[in-house]
Write a protein that holds these residues in place. Structure first.
Motif, PDB file in Angstrom:
ATOM      1  N   LYS A 192       7.713  14.783  -6.598  1.00 46.06           N
ATOM      2  CA  LYS A 192       7.414  16.108  -6.059  1.00 46.06           C
ATOM      3  C   LYS A 192       6.040  16.141  -5.395  1.00 46.06           C
ATOM      4  O   LYS A 192       5.863  16.733  -4.329  1.00 46.06           O
ATOM      5  N   PHE A 193       5.061  15.492  -6.037  1.00 45.23           N
ATOM      6  CA  PHE A 193       3.689  15.586  -5.542  1.00 45.23           C
ATOM      7  C   PHE A 193       3.259  14.370  -4.725  1.00 45.23           C
ATOM      8  O   PHE A 193       2.062  14.172  -4.494  1.00 45.23           O
ATOM      9  N   SER A 194       4.239  13.573  -4.294  1.00 49.64           N
ATOM     10  CA  SER A 194       3.938  12.434  -3.419  1.00 49.64           C
ATOM     11  C   SER A 194       4.245  12.792  -1.976  1.00 49.64           C
ATOM     12  O   SER A 194       5.184  13.536  -1.692  1.00 49.64           O
ATOM     13  N   PRO A 195       3.467  12.262  -1.043  1.00 48.11           N
ATOM     14  CA  PRO A 195       3.741  12.526   0.376  1.00 48.11           C
ATOM     15  C   PRO A 195       4.945  11.734   0.856  1.00 48.11           C
ATOM     16  O   PRO A 195       5.357  10.755   0.226  1.00 48.11           O
ATOM     17  N   ARG A 196       5.510  12.151   1.954  1.00 49.76           N
ATOM     18  CA  ARG A 196       6.604  11.387   2.558  1.00 49.76           C
ATOM     19  C   ARG A 196       6.091   9.995   2.914  1.00 49.76           C
ATOM     20  O   ARG A 196       5.007   9.836   3.452  1.00 49.76           O
ATOM     21  N   GLY A 197       6.905   8.988   2.587  1.00 49.79           N
ATOM     22  CA  GLY A 197       6.494   7.613   2.857  1.00 49.79           C
ATOM     23  C   GLY A 197       5.630   7.024   1.758  1.00 49.79           C
ATOM     24  O   GLY A 197       5.130   5.903   1.898  1.00 49.79           O
ATOM     25  N   GLY A 198       5.439   7.759   0.632  1.00 44.42           N
ATOM     26  CA  GLY A 198       4.621   7.252  -0.465  1.00 44.42           C
ATOM     27  C   GLY A 198       5.409   6.335  -1.382  1.00 44.42           C
ATOM     28  O   GLY A 198       6.500   5.865  -1.038  1.00 44.42           O
ATOM     29  N   ASP A 199       4.856   6.086  -2.560  1.00 40.22           N
ATOM     30  CA  ASP A 199       5.555   5.231  -3.524  1.00 40.22           C
ATOM     31  C   ASP A 199       5.314   5.720  -4.940  1.00 40.22           C
ATOM     32  O   ASP A 199       4.257   6.273  -5.265  1.00 40.22           O
ATOM     33  N   VAL A 200       6.336   5.523  -5.783  1.00 43.97           N
ATOM     34  CA  VAL A 200       6.278   5.878  -7.197  1.00 43.97           C
ATOM     35  C   VAL A 200       6.750   4.662  -7.986  1.00 43.97           C
ATOM     36  O   VAL A 200       7.777   4.068  -7.661  1.00 43.97           O
ATOM     37  N   GLU A 201       5.999   4.327  -9.020  1.00 43.25           N
ATOM     38  CA  GLU A 201       6.324   3.118  -9.783  1.00 43.25           C
ATOM     39  C   GLU A 201       6.412   3.413 -11.271  1.00 43.25           C
ATOM     40  O   GLU A 201       5.567   4.113 -11.832  1.00 43.25           O
ATOM     41  N   ILE A 202       7.484   2.895 -11.906  1.00 45.97           N
ATOM     42  CA  ILE A 202       7.637   2.931 -13.355  1.00 45.97           C
ATOM     43  C   ILE A 202       7.302   1.535 -13.876  1.00 45.97           C
ATOM     44  O   ILE A 202       7.873   0.551 -13.395  1.00 45.97           O
ATOM     45  N   ARG A 203       6.380   1.466 -14.844  1.00 49.44           N
ATOM     46  CA  ARG A 203       5.993   0.160 -15.388  1.00 49.44           C
ATOM     47  C   ARG A 203       6.116   0.166 -16.910  1.00 49.44           C
ATOM     48  O   ARG A 203       5.872   1.190 -17.561  1.00 49.44           O
ATOM     49  N   PHE A 204       6.479  -1.000 -17.446  1.00 52.29           N
ATOM     50  CA  PHE A 204       6.541  -1.192 -18.890  1.00 52.29           C
ATOM     51  C   PHE A 204       5.517  -2.257 -19.283  1.00 52.29           C
ATOM     52  O   PHE A 204       5.401  -3.281 -18.610  1.00 52.29           O
ATOM     53  N   LYS A 205       4.786  -1.999 -20.357  1.00 52.84           N
ATOM     54  CA  LYS A 205       3.747  -2.944 -20.777  1.00 52.84           C
ATOM     55  C   LYS A 205       3.701  -2.999 -22.299  1.00 52.84           C
ATOM     56  O   LYS A 205       3.858  -1.986 -22.980  1.00 52.84           O
ATOM     57  N   VAL A 206       3.468  -4.209 -22.815  1.00 55.17           N
ATOM     58  CA  VAL A 206       3.375  -4.423 -24.259  1.00 55.17           C
ATOM     59  C   VAL A 206       1.997  -4.975 -24.572  1.00 55.17           C
ATOM     60  O   VAL A 206       1.545  -5.930 -23.955  1.00 55.17           O
TER      61      VAL A 206
END
Length: 285
Positions: A192-206
């Motif tokens: 919702k709060f990203s501009p057009r052409g942006g990127d969203v990343e889901i990351r998992f870390k231990v």
């Protein structure tokens, strides 16, 4: 403590024949009365401050409740009126051909928006009452499900939605439905709060005894003042510059409550204009 006991008659004679003793007694009694008055005044100050804080909290809650009802009414009215208008046209046979499919798609989209809103409200209420018995949850699978659900929305905004680090992520004891809802809330917020052409990343870390699920975007960011309120129920950012944002402010509240019910924490790091990073942290089983 030493207690001196005197008969009243003897004590009266001492006071009558010794002005220094009488003066000392008057001073002591005055000091005791003054100390008691000061304690009583301080207690009243504390109680007055507590009362003022309680009143302020009630006023804020009442304001939040009114804003919530206003937002719910607005969020329901718009799709209801749109869907109702198209249904009337369909009933009257005023739409046909290619426009018919577009009308049906519009009705379906608006009804889905209404259902999503109602489900969010009901979900939050259900969480206050009961939480299912915990079972091992594959967060990698949940991440992939969320990516699939938001693929089309990300494409519409030309946002690159990616998932990293889920291959060897340990199972997490919890409620799969609730955890998926929490991740959905964070991803929906990021898109919702990203501009057009942006990127969203889901990351998992231990890390040793901790598991991290991270959602990062490079959107409008959140000011320090706003960061203190974003997890409150019904709080939402309505406008940023010339951009208007929908919603009633339940997503992040749902995410925080889910994480806390799983004995975890939800935190945010954000810089205005550069994006936000939300981190769900859980204890490793």
């Amino acid at each position: 403590m030493v207690v001196l006991e005197l008969e009243k008659a003897s004590f009266d004679r001492v006071l009558q024949h010794s002005s220094s003793v009488a003066l000392a007694m008057v001073r002591e009694i005055s000091n005791r009365l003054r100390e008691n008055d000061e304690m009583a005044i301080e207690d009243l100050r504390v109680r007055a401050s507590e009362l003022a804080q309680a009143y302020q909290k009630l006023a804020e809650q009442e304001l939040a409740r009114r804003e919530f009802l206003t937002n719910v009414a607005h969020e329901l009215r718009t799709p209801l009126m749109t869907a109702s208008g198209y249904l009337q046209l369909l009933q009257n046979g005023a739409i046909s051909g290619e426009m018919l499919k577009n009308a049906v798609d519009t009705v379906e989209r608006n009804v889905r928006q209404i259902v999503t809103l109602v489900n969010d409200i009901l979900f939050l209420q259900e969480m206050d009452l009961v939480l299912s018995e915990f079972q091992p949850v594959d967060m990698g699978e949940i991440g992939r499900n969320v990516i699939e659900k938001y693929k089309s929305k990300a494409i519409d905004k030309r946002i690159a939605l990616t998932l990293r680090g889920d291959a060897n992520f340990p199972s997490l004891p919890g409620d799969a439905r609730s955890l998926e809802r929490a991740l959905i809330a964070l991803v929906d917020n990021a898109i919702k709060f990203s501009p057009r052409g942006g990127d969203v990343e889901i990351r998992f870390k231990v890390e040793r005894d901790a598991l991290f699920v991270i959602v990062e975007d490079h959107g409008i960011g959140i000011s320090p003042d706003t960061q203190r309120r974003i997890f409150d129920r019904f709080f939402h950012i309505e406008r940023q510059d010339n951009d208007l944002f929908g919603g009633i402010g339940l997503g992040l509240a749902i995410a925080r409550q889910v994480v806390e019910q799983h004995n975890g924490t939800l935190s945010v790091e954000s810089t205005p204009g550069r994006g936000s990073l939300f981190t769900m942290k859980f204890r490793k089983a």
